[in-house]
Structure formats: C-alpha cells, structure tokens
Design an enzyme around this catalytic site. Structure first.
Site, short mmCIF file in Angstrom:
data_model
loop_
_atom_site.label_atom_id
_atom_site.label_comp_id
_atom_site.label_asym_id
_atom_site.label_seq_id
_atom_site.Cartn_x
_atom_site.Cartn_y
_atom_site.Cartn_z
N GLY A 43 20.48 30.35 53.48
CA GLY A 43 21.13 29.69 52.35
C GLY A 43 20.63 28.31 51.98
CD GLU A 98 25.26 25.61 56.91
OE1 GLU A 98 24.82 26.18 55.89
OE2 GLU A 98 25.77 26.23 57.87
CG ASP A 99 24.37 27.69 52.34
OD1 ASP A 99 25.04 27.34 53.33
OD2 ASP A 99 24.20 28.90 52.06
CG ASP A 102 33.88 29.33 52.91
OD1 ASP A 102 34.72 28.86 52.15
OD2 ASP A 102 33.79 30.56 53.14
CE LYS A 130 33.26 28.59 48.17
NZ LYS A 130 33.30 30.02 48.54
CB VAL A 152 29.24 29.34 44.16
CG1 VAL A 152 30.40 28.73 43.38
CG2 VAL A 152 29.22 28.79 45.59
CG ASP A 158 23.68 35.82 50.12
OD1 ASP A 158 24.20 34.84 50.67
OD2 ASP A 158 23.86 36.99 50.50
P1 IMP Z 1 31.58 29.03 57.07
O1 IMP Z 1 31.13 29.34 58.45
O2 IMP Z 1 32.82 29.80 56.68
O3 IMP Z 1 31.73 27.54 56.81
O4 IMP Z 1 30.54 29.59 56.08
C1 IMP Z 1 29.29 29.19 56.01
C2 IMP Z 1 28.39 30.19 55.35
O5 IMP Z 1 29.06 31.18 54.56
C3 IMP Z 1 27.52 29.45 54.38
O6 IMP Z 1 26.42 28.85 55.03
C4 IMP Z 1 27.15 30.55 53.40
O7 IMP Z 1 26.02 31.22 53.86
C5 IMP Z 1 28.33 31.46 53.39
N1 IMP Z 1 29.19 31.20 52.19
C6 IMP Z 1 30.40 30.62 52.17
N2 IMP Z 1 30.89 30.53 50.92
C7 IMP Z 1 29.95 31.07 50.11
C8 IMP Z 1 29.86 31.25 48.68
O8 IMP Z 1 30.74 30.90 47.86
N3 IMP Z 1 28.72 31.84 48.24
C9 IMP Z 1 27.72 32.26 49.07
N4 IMP Z 1 27.76 32.08 50.40
C10 IMP Z 1 28.87 31.49 50.92
MG MG Z 2 24.57 29.37 55.26
#
Ligand code: IMP
Ligand code: MG
Length: 180
Positions: A43, A98-99, A102, A130, A152, A158
């Site tokens: 990402g 990081e992208d 979340d 987010k 998104v 993706d």
């Molecule tokens: P987390 O571990 O829940 O913080 O999620 C991290 C990963 O989930 C990110 O690095 C993304 O690859 C993916 N992700 C979370 N939200 C989105 C989104 O809205 N679009 C695409 N990928 C997302």
């Molecule tokens: Mg990611």
C-alpha cells in the site's frame, strides 16, 4: 473521456503539497540522525516514493511486506509479516511509512516486532488516518490527511488488489466494486 473510478476526495495537487510539508518537517526533525525509512508494502509504495524524495537529509530505505486484510474491504484483524528487512536497524532511527492507519493493528504489530531489533527510535508516518476506526491506541507522529470512515482506493491503496495505480485518492463506489 477518461474513465473515473470512485469519487475523488484528495487530488494529486493536494497530495503533492501535503507531502512536501511532511518532507520538510521530517528533514528538520531527523537532521543529524541515522534515519531508516521503512515502507510497508504494497500500500505505501506510491506515498513512499514521493515522501522519500521530499526529504532533504540522507536516509536509508527499506521495505517490508505485510498482509493485514483479506481481499475485500473488511478487516480480518490479523497481521502477517511476509518479508524481512534487509537493513540493520539497531541503534538507528526508524520511520515506518504506511498508506493508512485504520484499526491500528498493523502499526501496533510492526512497532512491537521492530522494537525487538533495538533501534534508537521508531515512529510512524502515514499518508492517511481513519481515527474513527481505531481499536488500539498507537502513536502516529506524522499524518498526511485524516479521513472519515469510508473505504478509499488509489495512490497505492487497493480494492481486491486493483486501483493502486489511480493517481488520486477516491472513495470506492459501486461501479468500481463491480469492475473489480
Ligand atoms: P489496520 O491494521 O486496520 O490499521 O489497517 C491497515 C491496512 O489496512 C492498511 O495498511 C491498508 O492496507 C488496509 N486498509 C485500511 N483501510 C483501507 C481503505 O480504506 N482502503 C484500502 N486499504 C485499507
Ligand atoms: Mg498497508
């Protein structure tokens, strides 16, 4: 006419100008330090390339691949490290790139894993955050944009492995979902 995917929410110009600011800030904060930028793939690939070139101090770069989601838009909550770092990070200052943050689970896992290698410091720079979706409290030093709880795509992010190449950030719409 150019086919649009999703509803654009952050344009290329907004992205460029915010990344320039982040680069300036990181360059000032890490002046004189031994900085290693660690990109979290896939990402972060687009953001990483732009951010690294906006930083005006010498840095090392490295990448890790993690999987945290299945192929859809829903979180599995599980995080797996698929590749290893190639650079030594002991006594160095690590900035994870990081992208999007979340739930925060990926960043939490990565910080815990990388801390075992005794870096001097670890901080996080993410293009997107987010905050409404956070399930664990992780410190994120640099945030490009805070966005609401919407799925998104584009600029590295993706949906089912597609749309990473969109040059802007868009909210996934039903038409793109059908195409994917
Ligand atoms: P987390 O571990 O829940 O913080 O999620 C991290 C990963 O989930 C990110 O690095 C993304 O690859 C993916 N992700 C979370 N939200 C989105 C989104 O809205 N679009 C695409 N990928 C997302
Ligand atoms: Mg990611």
């Amino acid at each position: 006419m150019e086919r649009m995917f999703g509803r654009p929410i952050i344009t290329q110009e907004q992205m460029r100008s915010r990344i320039r600011e982040l680069g300036r800030q990181i360059s000032a904060d890490y002046a004189g330090k031994d900085l290693v930028l660690v990109g979290v793939l896939k990402g972060a690939y687009a953001f990483f390339a732009d951010l690294a070139r906006a930083i005006r101090i010498p840095v090392r770069i490295d990448f890790i691949v993690v999987t945290s989601y299945g192929t859809g838009a829903k979180t599995s909550g599980k995080v797996k490290l698929v590749t290893e770092l190639t650079e030594q990070i002991k006594n160095k200052d690590v900035l994870l790139v990081e992208d999007i943050v979340d739930s925060g689970l990926t960043v939490q896992y990565l910080m815990k894993t990388l801390a075992k290698r005794k870096p001097n410091s670890i901080q996080v720079c993410t293009l997107l955050s987010k905050p409404d979706r956070r399930v664990v409290n992780v410190p994120v030093q640099y945030i490009g944009f805070k966005i609401p709880d919407q799925y998104v795509i584009g600029y590295g992010l993706d949906y089912q492995q597609k749309y990473r190449n969109l040059p802007y950030l868009a909210v996934l719409d039903q038409a793109s979902e059908k195409d994917a």
